[in-house]
Design a protein around this motif. Structure first.
Motif, PDB file in Angstrom:
ATOM      1  N   TYR A 125       0.858  -1.191   0.000  1.00 17.03           N
ATOM      2  CA  TYR A 125       0.000   0.000   0.000  1.00 17.03           C
ATOM      3  C   TYR A 125       0.891   1.237   0.000  1.00 17.03           C
ATOM      4  N   GLU A 126       0.484   2.219  -0.818  1.00 20.84           N
ATOM      5  CA  GLU A 126       1.249   3.471  -0.893  1.00 20.84           C
ATOM      6  C   GLU A 126       0.301   4.655  -0.788  1.00 20.84           C
ATOM      7  N   TYR A 127       0.699   5.655  -0.011  1.00 21.00           N
ATOM      8  CA  TYR A 127      -0.085   6.884   0.065  1.00 21.00           C
ATOM      9  C   TYR A 127       0.862   8.086  -0.044  1.00 21.00           C
ATOM     10  N   ARG A 128       0.548   8.977  -0.993  1.00 18.66           N
ATOM     11  CA  ARG A 128       1.387  10.176  -1.150  1.00 18.66           C
ATOM     12  C   ARG A 128       0.702  11.379  -0.539  1.00 18.66           C
TER      13      ARG A 128
ATOM     14  N   TYR B  68      -4.324  -4.765  -8.741  1.00 19.78           N
ATOM     15  CA  TYR B  68      -3.820  -3.400  -8.639  1.00 19.78           C
ATOM     16  C   TYR B  68      -4.987  -2.417  -8.608  1.00 19.78           C
ATOM     17  N   LYS B  69      -4.938  -1.488  -7.675  1.00 22.50           N
ATOM     18  CA  LYS B  69      -5.971  -0.450  -7.593  1.00 22.50           C
ATOM     19  C   LYS B  69      -5.294   0.829  -7.138  1.00 22.50           C
ATOM     20  N   SER B  70      -5.595   1.904  -7.877  1.00 23.11           N
ATOM     21  CA  SER B  70      -5.028   3.192  -7.456  1.00 23.11           C
ATOM     22  C   SER B  70      -6.145   4.225  -7.412  1.00 23.11           C
TER      23      SER B  70
ATOM     24  N   LYS C 174       6.573  -4.367   6.665  1.00 21.23           N
ATOM     25  CA  LYS C 174       7.399  -3.159   6.563  1.00 21.23           C
ATOM     26  C   LYS C 174       6.555  -1.882   6.529  1.00 21.23           C
ATOM     27  N   GLY C 175       7.123  -0.830   7.048  1.00 23.17           N
ATOM     28  CA  GLY C 175       6.512   0.486   6.930  1.00 23.17           C
ATOM     29  C   GLY C 175       7.612   1.505   6.752  1.00 23.17           C
ATOM     30  N   GLU C 176       7.377   2.512   5.909  1.00 24.74           N
ATOM     31  CA  GLU C 176       8.436   3.511   5.716  1.00 24.74           C
ATOM     32  C   GLU C 176       7.844   4.843   5.288  1.00 24.74           C
ATOM     33  N   PHE C 177       8.596   5.881   5.566  1.00 26.67           N
ATOM     34  CA  PHE C 177       8.214   7.215   5.114  1.00 26.67           C
ATOM     35  C   PHE C 177       9.367   7.768   4.294  1.00 26.67           C
ATOM     36  N   GLN C 178       9.029   8.289   3.112  1.00 23.53           N
ATOM     37  CA  GLN C 178      10.064   8.822   2.213  1.00 23.53           C
ATOM     38  C   GLN C 178       9.894  10.327   2.065  1.00 23.53           C
ATOM     39  N   ILE C 179      10.972  11.036   2.322  1.00 28.97           N
ATOM     40  CA  ILE C 179      10.956  12.493   2.221  1.00 28.97           C
ATOM     41  C   ILE C 179      11.691  12.877   0.942  1.00 28.97           C
TER      42      ILE C 179
ATOM     43  N   ARG D 172       9.325  16.417  -4.622  1.00 33.44           N
ATOM     44  CA  ARG D 172       8.096  15.708  -4.941  1.00 33.44           C
ATOM     45  C   ARG D 172       7.308  15.486  -3.663  1.00 33.44           C
ATOM     46  N   ALA D 173       6.074  15.005  -3.823  1.00 35.69           N
ATOM     47  CA  ALA D 173       5.257  14.738  -2.635  1.00 35.69           C
ATOM     48  C   ALA D 173       5.856  13.576  -1.847  1.00 35.69           C
ATOM     49  N   ASN D 174       5.945  13.758  -0.560  1.00 36.25           N
ATOM     50  CA  ASN D 174       6.446  12.669   0.292  1.00 36.25           C
ATOM     51  C   ASN D 174       5.464  11.503   0.254  1.00 36.25           C
ATOM     52  N   ARG D 175       5.932  10.337   0.639  1.00 34.58           N
ATOM     53  CA  ARG D 175       5.000   9.205   0.592  1.00 34.58           C
ATOM     54  C   ARG D 175       5.241   8.215   1.736  1.00 34.58           C
ATOM     55  N   PHE D 176       4.182   7.479   2.008  1.00 37.07           N
ATOM     56  CA  PHE D 176       4.225   6.428   3.022  1.00 37.07           C
ATOM     57  C   PHE D 176       3.960   5.099   2.314  1.00 37.07           C
ATOM     58  N   LEU D 177       4.749   4.087   2.644  1.00 40.50           N
ATOM     59  CA  LEU D 177       4.574   2.765   2.045  1.00 40.50           C
ATOM     60  C   LEU D 177       4.533   1.720   3.141  1.00 40.50           C
TER      61      LEU D 177
END
Lengths: 141, 333
Positions: free
Chosen positions: B44-47, B83-85, B312-317, B321-326
């Motif tokens: 799962y990904e959320y931006r 896949y669903k977005s 797993k969980g992560e936050f990308q800065i 671009r928009a940061n995202r959580f995966l």
């Protein structure tokens, strides 16, 4: 004076006999052309980085995960804990490289290494017989 | 129908005559020669800009047979199985594609050869690119935009017989279309490369590599060089890769020393407590020819309740671009 020397000799003998009793040795059959091996080579073989020694294919065998000997081997030779090894073998599995074969007992290890050319395994020193060659000694202490 | 029944009885008779063992995470083994397993993952990904997606990322079956110095390896995979977005309806993709299929023969420690479709034997990340093995759900761009993940051709490898017996080499060549173009980041029919990797210990190595490939979609030849290093001391892991690349729009035109693309990532992993890992990664990418730029910090957590399962969980800065959580769940079976 003589008595104290005798006591000293006795203590030294006891120390060495206990130490020898606690030794784990890596063995192979007489038909395997390996006479000695370094700790690093052993580690590479058990982690399947290397699969040949002196041009001959080697087949490492393990004891079950809960075996005290395996724990000693893991600590002294592989120098990796179980979590490190799990991560390592996950990666190897993905590449089609399986961990060493697990045999149920020291007796099974002895039979296997005698029978299969290139096989190596670890057992207690006191269980070594004339058909086996010691190629590496692991001291527990 | 008769064939199916015959194959079924053949399978049963083989199974009865052999030693069959299944271990969750290490697959099914028959006689310690044939192995059959696989892996799957959910993601799962959320931006921060509101975009989201979730998917069954991969569903793969792999098998290998070892017989003396021979090895046959095969892997089939359905990627984005579901896949669903935010912008699309849910889609299923149940098509299996050939991820890997090769035959390997080990002459000795210094000379091994494999032919078929295999993972391009370069770097660190590419060797463990599936979710179940990666430390993070995301991939550093360094591992995505420099060379094809898979090659179809020949790979000659082993440990050097001279100079350094703990240095592993690879020389590989592809001069044909891929066995399967799906799931490769670059479509190429011409790829040549090499790698030298020096083991200081199993847990400590460093190396360099290089190569050249032709991208049949972009009609562009890329020449690249890279460096990498890996260190694991007890609970601590440190790894990194860096690449430089030069691109020519025409095939086989003369090489100039211009650097068009450069990238690195440096990742630190620390086992905070049993089965729980903290990950910190810095990555950078610059593409002068296409004005691409990326600078990312990733902070993540990887929990392994069992050796073959990863949550797993992560936050990308991101810098621009928009940061995202995966987050993801992956399992080897």
């Amino acid at each position: 004076m003589k008595k104290s020397i005798r006591v000293l000799v006795f203590i030294i003998c006891m120390f060495f006999s206990l130490n020898a009793h606690g030794e784990v040795v890596v063995v192979t059959g007489k038909n395997t052309p390996i006479d000695s091996i370094s700790r690093q080579e052993l580690k590479n073989i058990y982690l399947k980085i290397k699969t040949f020694v002196n041009g001959h294919r080697v087949i490492p065998v393990n004891l079950p995960p809960d075996s005290p000997l395996r724990k000693i081997f893991q600590k002294k030779v592989l120098q990796m804990d179980s979590e490190q090894l799990n991560i390592y073998w996950n990666e190897m599995y993905f590449h089609g490289i399986e961990p060493p074969l697990v045999l149920s007992s020291e007796e099974a290890v002895k039979k296997f290494v005698k029978k299969v050319k290139g096989a190596i395994g670890y057992i207690r020193r006191e269980n070594v017989d004339k058909d086996l060659k010691i190629i590496f000694i692991i001291r527990e202490r | 129908m008769k064939r199916v029944i015959a194959v079924f009885f053949l399978f049963i008779s083989v199974v009865q005559a052999t030693e069959l063992q299944y271990r969750f995470g290490r697959g099914l083994s028959i006689d310690n020669r044939f192995y059959l397993g696989g892996y799957t993952s959910l993601q799962y990904e959320y931006r921060e800009n509101g975009y989201y997606e979730y998917k069954v990322d991969d569903l793969a079956v792999l098998g290998f047979l070892r017989f003396n110095k021979f090895k046959i390896f095969g892997e089939l995979e359905a990627r984005n199985w579901y896949y669903k977005s935010k912008n699309t309806d849910g889609e299923f993709n149940l098509k299996l594609h050939t991820e890997r299929i090769y035959l390997q023969y080990d002459f000795n420690e210094h000379f091994k050869i494999r032919g078929g479709r295999f993972i391009t034997p370069l770097g660190i990340w590419n060797q463990v690119h599936i979710n179940a093995l990666k430390w993070t759900t995301s991939d550093p761009v360094t591992a995505v935009w420099f060379y094809p993940w898979f090659s179809t051709g020949l790979d000659i490898f082993g440990f050097l017989p001279v100079l350094s017996e703990n240095t592993e080499y690879h020389f590989f060549i592809q001069k044909t279309k891929n066995i399967d173009h799906e799931y490769n980041n670059v479509k190429s029919d011409d790829f040549i490369g090499f790698q030298f990797k020096k083991y200081f210990d199993v847990n400590r190595y460093a190396g360099f590599n290089g190569g050249r490939f032709y991208d049949t979609d972009l009609r562009e030849t890329t020449t690249f060089v890279g460096f990498f290093g890996y260190l694991n001391i007890k609970r601590f892991y440190l790894m990194g890769e860096a690449y430089l690349a030069h691109e020519n729009e025409e095939h086989h035109t003369s090489y100039s020393s211009r650097i068009d693309k450069e990238s690195y990532y440096l990742q630190m992993v620390y086992r905070v407590f049993s089965r729980n890992y903290l990950i910190l990664r810095n990555e950078y990418f610059n593409d002068r020819s296409d004005n691409g730029y990326l600078h990312v910090w990733t902070i993540g957590w990887n929990y392994k309740p069992r050796f073959n399962i990863s949550l797993k969980g992560e936050f990308q800065i991101f810098e621009k671009r928009a940061n995202r959580f995966l987050t993801s769940f992956a399992v080897l079976f």
